[in-house]
Design a protein around this motif. Structure first.
Motif, short mmCIF file in Angstrom:
data_model
loop_
_atom_site.label_atom_id
_atom_site.label_comp_id
_atom_site.label_asym_id
_atom_site.label_seq_id
_atom_site.Cartn_x
_atom_site.Cartn_y
_atom_site.Cartn_z
N MET A 65 0.83 -1.21 0.00
CA MET A 65 0.00 0.00 0.00
C MET A 65 0.86 1.25 0.00
SD MET A 65 -3.35 -1.03 2.21
CE MET A 65 -2.61 -1.47 3.73
N LYS A 77 -2.61 6.87 3.68
CA LYS A 77 -3.78 6.82 4.54
C LYS A 77 -4.44 5.45 4.41
CE LYS A 77 -6.40 9.99 3.14
NZ LYS A 77 -7.40 10.94 2.69
N GLY A 132 -7.74 -7.57 -0.70
CA GLY A 132 -6.30 -7.35 -0.77
C GLY A 132 -5.49 -8.42 -0.07
N GLN A 133 -6.08 -9.59 0.20
CA GLN A 133 -5.42 -10.57 1.06
C GLN A 133 -4.28 -11.35 0.42
OE1 GLN A 133 -5.49 -10.92 4.18
NE2 GLN A 133 -7.51 -10.98 5.10
N LYS A 146 -3.55 -8.68 -8.03
CA LYS A 146 -4.11 -7.39 -8.44
C LYS A 146 -5.51 -7.20 -7.88
CE LYS A 146 -3.38 -7.99 -12.91
NZ LYS A 146 -3.48 -7.71 -14.35
N GLU A 188 -6.52 -1.34 -10.11
CA GLU A 188 -5.15 -0.84 -10.06
C GLU A 188 -4.64 -0.90 -8.64
OE1 GLU A 188 -3.11 0.26 -12.37
OE2 GLU A 188 -4.48 -0.05 -14.05
N ILE A 189 -5.51 -0.50 -7.72
CA ILE A 189 -5.09 -0.43 -6.33
C ILE A 189 -6.01 -1.31 -5.51
CG2 ILE A 189 -4.97 1.12 -4.36
CD1 ILE A 189 -3.51 2.95 -5.96
N LEU A 190 -5.43 -2.08 -4.63
CA LEU A 190 -6.21 -3.11 -3.97
C LEU A 190 -6.98 -2.60 -2.76
CD1 LEU A 190 -3.86 -4.63 -5.50
CD2 LEU A 190 -4.53 -6.53 -4.08
N LEU A 191 -7.99 -3.37 -2.43
CA LEU A 191 -8.80 -3.06 -1.27
C LEU A 191 -7.92 -3.03 -0.02
CD1 LEU A 191 -11.61 -2.63 -0.16
CD2 LEU A 191 -11.82 -5.08 0.13
N GLY A 192 -8.18 -2.06 0.83
CA GLY A 192 -7.42 -1.97 2.07
C GLY A 192 -6.63 -0.67 2.11
N ASN A 193 -6.38 -0.10 0.94
CA ASN A 193 -5.64 1.16 0.91
C ASN A 193 -6.61 2.34 1.07
OD1 ASN A 193 -3.54 2.95 0.70
ND2 ASN A 193 -2.64 1.97 -1.11
N ASP A 194 -6.05 3.51 1.03
CA ASP A 194 -6.79 4.76 1.11
C ASP A 194 -7.99 4.76 0.15
OD1 ASP A 194 -7.56 7.34 1.14
OD2 ASP A 194 -5.65 8.20 0.48
N ASP A 254 -9.83 7.19 -0.95
CA ASP A 254 -9.79 8.24 -1.98
C ASP A 254 -8.86 7.85 -3.11
OD1 ASP A 254 -11.39 9.65 -0.28
OD2 ASP A 254 -9.68 10.63 0.71
N LEU A 255 -7.74 7.24 -2.74
CA LEU A 255 -6.78 6.83 -3.75
C LEU A 255 -7.39 5.74 -4.62
CD1 LEU A 255 -3.93 6.93 -4.90
CD2 LEU A 255 -3.24 5.27 -3.19
N LEU A 287 -9.75 7.35 -6.97
CA LEU A 287 -9.02 8.10 -7.98
C LEU A 287 -8.49 7.19 -9.07
CD1 LEU A 287 -7.50 10.85 -8.70
CD2 LEU A 287 -5.54 9.78 -7.56
N VAL A 288 -7.86 6.10 -8.64
CA VAL A 288 -7.15 5.28 -9.62
C VAL A 288 -8.05 4.25 -10.29
CG1 VAL A 288 -5.25 3.70 -9.91
CG2 VAL A 288 -5.02 5.65 -8.38
N LYS A 292 -10.83 5.39 -13.08
CA LYS A 292 -10.39 6.07 -14.29
C LYS A 292 -10.84 5.37 -15.55
CE LYS A 292 -6.16 7.88 -13.39
NZ LYS A 292 -4.75 7.95 -13.50
#
Ligand SMILES: Cc1cc2nc3c(=O)[nH]c(=O)nc-3n(C[C@H](O)[C@H](O)[C@H](O)COP(=O)(O)OP(=O)(O)OC[C@H]3O[C@@H](n4cnc5c(N)ncnc54)[C@H](O)[C@@H]3O)c2cc1C
Ligand code: SF4
Ligand code: SF4
Lengths: 432, 529
Positions: free
Chosen positions: A301, A318, B450-451, B474, B513-519, B521-522, B525-526, B529
């Motif tokens: 992350m 975050k 995201g595991q 991914k 693009e970005i896995l569950l568990g992160n920010d 908003d990010l 955003l990603v 798209k």
């Protein structure tokens, strides 16, 4: 073209590189002293156990790097010259960077035990540790017994590894129950029993006093602090936790504590230098997280986040709701939200355990407003996205218990226990 | 995957060291059973054939059963993959190659030199190995054995005893147990017993394994079969109608609901053998991108080949005169062309986006098929496709695809290419089902947020060579036409990341693009798209 150099080809460094490539055309170099290509550290155990070969632990084929124009450099960084923006390698060469990402991971803890550097004593972190283990413990003829010191996630993996080759294991755990600094009592006790069922000699509440050498500087035995007992062995695995792998930074002017100090943007005190993954230490912890988070997911992350910042969209790290998972021999463990080993102020736990001793759950909730705070599950798979949603929605614990079936992620046709769990839950409510 | 020689090259190590005394005895028992078969092969004249046949099959079965019980029941429930890459037999070591060569040789003899096995020609009595099976064949259908009966018996025994082993290996996993019982049942009942009984009831009916549908049994619409279906009144017609219905109704419906696994890993005999006797070799399938490319070309080529070949064969024996029979040569070709076009157009309209790169393959395949059909029609007067008689095409298919690919390479090469080489590279049935699975099915393997820790256990044990990890890490669901839904990736995942399930088609394919568990908003955003 701006040159981004990343020290460390672990999950943190590689994720950063991949995302920078998606977002930009910058020149990227990843430096590592450990292995030519990125491999999954979490899979090292399966190589020793013969489930996989080392090459299978590499998530990307070797052509991937060139195709994505990510340069790989093998070399050990001896020091960083932040004035001239240069890395100096132990091999004598150097490399200039415009932006630097430190993602050097961890190293196994050694607490100054006598004999800790003897032949046959090893941690279980790097690829080289695996090679060492293969040398000193190829089978139970050469390694008649191994002693593992430190009862955490890596310790139990090492025990499972040795067990797979029928090497007798003595497992020294400082605590009076396995991993009970993290796991609630019921769970920890279940794992104790499971370890013993695998014929592993689990010694709870036992510390290492010293490691004894034979005449060739090789391990001969260990001595236990509490009892003075001497246990003959050929291999000692030191798995008492890890700490940031940052010795080479000590002489630079990058600020360090236990790890490389960073703010929430993952920036160090020096402009254009960032640190992520196991080796980064937050000035202030985020939520209830620890300042150093040495897990796979957080490394990834941070990498995802930092790539944005490096590519011009400066954003804070975050992380969302906490989650994690592990496997204790045959028992899978997942956690979502926060469940501490003992309920804290205004918290309570509901614990359910299946009679077969391989499945249990613990749910933590707030006693004032009944909000669900987190769940640990053993032997039952749960859905990450559902719990993430419930945590965001701040659902109360009754709702969670009523809807637990929706979150079940076990394979089809598995026996489910949600009704049983719900009944048990209602029963405890009545008695309270 | 490289097949670098590993440290288990020597014959005795570490396999022989690893197994317990009981396992060694079990192995010996099984080998004695095999030895009886070998003696029979070399024309030993056993006095009482039924006793020796029972003894041979019995010893083999007992050996396997005792071995499996000792291997799995002496340990706690869980994943049992220790040492698969150390054992010479399951890591392309010496034993792997030896077994591979023996199996391949067996298939070559079986398909091309049955007399070597003792098949009697022109009514002469069987000798050798085949004669050993005469008593069983007489018992079941009253006729002497043939090379196919011998093969069928051994095949069925293999699925049952190794199925038992597999059930013990996964005794904590209900999904694995149920589907194994299912393939054992279909093999024993549908492929082995029922056809024999059908023969007893009506000896003019062709051998018909009801679960084996076109194009897997590419010969189903050959003239001699159609004739005997038609000439056999209601039963024959029912079988023919069933054959057609299963292609156009039963199979699409089940595949829509459950994915191609309903067939490939619950019913199919080829799949059955792969999942049971072939289980020890599943990790050998190549996960390279290059293998995937080869797979897509090969399997679709085989499909086009089988469609054109079958059309050609049927075309040959249809007439010209609509007053004699409504289905004439011309009408038939037009119907096939219309059907293919409708499928193609529908896919292009509704599923263009999901198809992406695969669309190219589909389109190329479609146009080649249509082109061949048109050519056939215009050269139709001489019943030829590109100047090759459809009959010749049919025998070429039978030889190269039906025998060499599915048998010799598909099974003979288990210890080298993995247990599903045929299913992956050659089976036209798998290719049709897979096409549908990719586009019109509720089935997918869900990735658990995201595991994933990228460990690679899933990819390693995927017999179809799918790089499952590439999707899981991914956070993306696995929707692949080749997935046979064996569920082993899900079973071996140490973090509980994968679940085979049937759910709505909406959001089934979910690249992130970005896995569950992160920010959050990010992620917004990603990912949006
Ligand atoms: C056996 C084991 C099992 C684990 N299982 C899990 C799990 O199940 N779940 C989980 O969440 N986490 C697990 N972890 C933890 C997880 O693997 C780590 O958190 C993660 O790998 C850290 O990634 P990283 O990219 O920060 O660092 P690393 O993966 O450690 O990568 C850092 C790299 O930098 C290199 N390097 C360091 N210093 C230098 C230098 N000076 N010059 C050149 N190169 C250098 C190192 O050699 C290394 O290759 C496990 C760890 C181990 C050891
Ligand atoms: S992806 Fe999983 S279920 Fe599908 S074939 Fe591969 S291992 Fe079996
Ligand atoms: S899905 Fe599971 S088995 Fe596959 S790489 Fe991820 S954690 Fe490993």
């Amino acid at each position: 073209m701006e040159h981004i150099v990343i020290i460390g080809n672990g999950i943190s460094g590689v994720t950063t590189a991949r995302h920078i490539r998606k977002l930009s055309d910058k020149k990227i170099t990843i430096v590592s002293a450990e292995a030519d290509y990125f491999f999954s550290r979490t899979a090292l155990m399966y190589v020793y156990m013969g489930h996989m070969k080392f090459e299978h632990t590499q998530p990307y084929e070797n052509w991937f790097w060139e195709k994505n124009r990510i340069d790989l450099k093998k070399g050990f960084v001896k020091s960083i010259d932040t004035e001239t923006k240069k890395l100096l390698f132990a091999e004598g060469d150097s490399l200039k960077y415009d932006k630097l990402v430190i993602a050097t991971g961890s190293k196994p803890n050694k607490f100054g035990w006598p004999g800790q550097d003897l032949d046959g004593v090893m941690g279980m972190y790097h690829k080289q540790d695996l090679e060492n283990l293969e040398r000193y413990a190829p089978n139970n003829k050469i390694c008649k017994r191994a002693v593992i010191v430190g009862g955490g996630l890596i310790g139990i993996e090492l025990a499972e590894m040795l067990n797979s080759r029928n090497i007798p294991v003595t497992f020294l755990v400082r605590e009076n129950s396995f991993w009970n600094g993290v796991l609630p009592e019921g769970e920890s006790e279940m794992i104790n029993r499971h370890i013993k069922n695998h014929h592993i000699d689990l010694r709870l509440g036992n510390n290492l006093k010293e490691i004894v050498s034979d005449e060739n500087g090789k391990v001969k035995s260990i001595i236990i602090q509490e009892t003075g007992e001497e246990i003959p062995c050929n291999v000692v695995g030191l798995t008492a936790g890890v700490s940031p792998n940052i010795d080479f930074i000590k002489d630079s002017n990058i600020e360090i504590g236990r790890g490389v100090k960073v703010n929430q943007f993952l920036e160090t005190n020096i402009p254009d230098i960032y640190a992520i993954g196991d080796c980064a230490e937050q000035h202030e912890s985020i939520g209830q997280r620890r300042p150093i988070e040495a897990v796979w997911y957080t490394g990834r992350m941070m990498g995802e986040t930092l790539a944005q910042t490096i590519c011009g969209n400066r954003i804070e790290y975050k992380p969302g709701h906490w989650f994690n998972s592990a496997k204790f021999l045959d028992i899978e463990y997942q956690t979502y939200g926060w469940v501490f080993s003992k309920p804290r102020e205004h918290e309570a736990h509901f614990h359910w355990k299946h009679e077969d001793n391989t499945k249990c759950i613990t749910v933590c909730y707030n006693t004032i407003d009944n909000t669900f705070l987190g769940i640990n599950t053993f032997g039952i798979r749960m859905r990450h996205d559902i719990f993430d949603k419930w945590l965001t929605e701040k659902r109360d614990v009754d709702y969670i218990m009523e809807h637990l079936t929706e979150a079940n992620f076990d394979p089809e046709f598995y026996k489910t226990f949600e009704t049983e769990i719900l009944l048990a839950y209602k029963k405890t409510l009545q008695t309270v | 995957m490289s097949n670098k020689i590993n440290h288990s090259m020597s014959l005795a190590k570490p396999d022989a060291q690893d197994i317990s005394k009981k396992q060694k005895i079990a192995l010996a028992i099984g080998i004695i059973g095999l030895f009886i078969l070998v003696l029979a092969l070399f024309n030993t004249n056993f006095p009482n054939k039924s006793v020796f046949l029972t003894l041979a099959l019995g010893l083999i079965s007992v050996g396997t059963i005792v071995y499996s019980r000792d291997a799995y029941l002496t340990k706690l429930e869980g994943i049992k993959n220790d040492g698969v890459w150390f054992k010479s037999i399951s890591s392309r070591g010496t034993w792997g190659w030896i077994i591979g060569v023996i199996l391949t040789a067996f298939y070559i003899v079986l398909y091309f030199f049955p007399t070597l096995l003792g098949q009697g020609v022109d009514g002469a009595p069987n000798t050798g190995l085949i004669s050993l099976f005469d008593p069983l064949s007489k018992l079941l259908s009253g006729r002497p054995a043939s090379q196919w009966f011998v093969y069928g018996t051994l095949y069925t025994v293999a699925i049952i005893i190794f199925g038992y082993k597999f059930i013990l290996k996964y005794r904590h996993n209900k999904y694995q147990q149920l589907r194994t019982v299912s393939v054992m049942f279909f093999q024993l009942g549908f492929a082995f017993l029922i056809p024999e009984f059908m023969y007893v009831m009506n000896s003019d009916l062709p051998y018909y394994d009801l679960k084996n549908m076109w194009p897997l049994n590419y010969y189903n619409f050959d003239q001699y079969r159609i004739d005997s279906f038609i000439n056999n009144g209601t039963i024959g017609m029912a079988l023919l109608v069933f054959g057609v219905l299963s292609i156009f109704v039963v199979s699409p419906y089940l595949t829509y609901k459950y994915g191609k696994r309903w067939y490939c890993s619950w019913v199919c005999g080829c799949g059955g053998l792969a999942e049971t006797a072939g289980d020890s070799f599943r990790q050998l399938s190549s996960k390279k991108m290059s293998a995937w490319k080869l797979e897509r070309w090969l399997i679709h080529t085989v499909l086009v080949f089988s469609v054109v070949m079958t059309t050609g064969v049927i075309y040959t024996y249809l007439g010209y005169d609509p007053s004699k029979y409504w289905l004439t040569k011309g009408l038939f070709l037009i119907l096939v062309a219309i059907f293919l076009t409708v499928v193609f157009v529908l896919v292009m309209i509704f599923k263009r986006n999901e198809l992406g790169k695969d669309a190219r393959y589909g389109a190329i395949g479609f146009f080649i098929a249509i082109l061949l059909l048109i050519t056939m029609h215009f050269t139709g007067t001489i019943d030829e496709v590109f100047l090759i008689k459809s009959g010749t095409l049919r025998s070429a298919y039978g030889l190269y695809i039906g025998s060499i690919f599915s048998g010799v390479i598909g099974t003979g090469f288990y210890p080298i290419l993995g247990n599903r080489a045929w299913c992956r590279f050659g089976c036209p049935m798998a290719s049709i089902l897979g096409f549908q699975q990719r586009l019109f099915s509720k089935f997918r393997i869900t990735t658990n947020g995201g595991q994933c820790i990228s460990c690679g256990n899933c990819s390693n044990s995927c017999e179809m060579g799918i790089d499952v990890r590439a999707y899981a890490q991914k956070g993306e669901n696995i929707v692949r036409s080749s997935c046979v839904g064996c569920g082993v990736c899900s079973a071996v995942c140490p973090r509980g990341v994968l679940k085979l399930e049937n759910d709505s088609m909406e959001g089934r394919i979910n690249p992130t693009e970005i896995l569950l568990g992160n920010d959050v908003d990010l992620m917004d955003l990603v990912n949006k798209k």
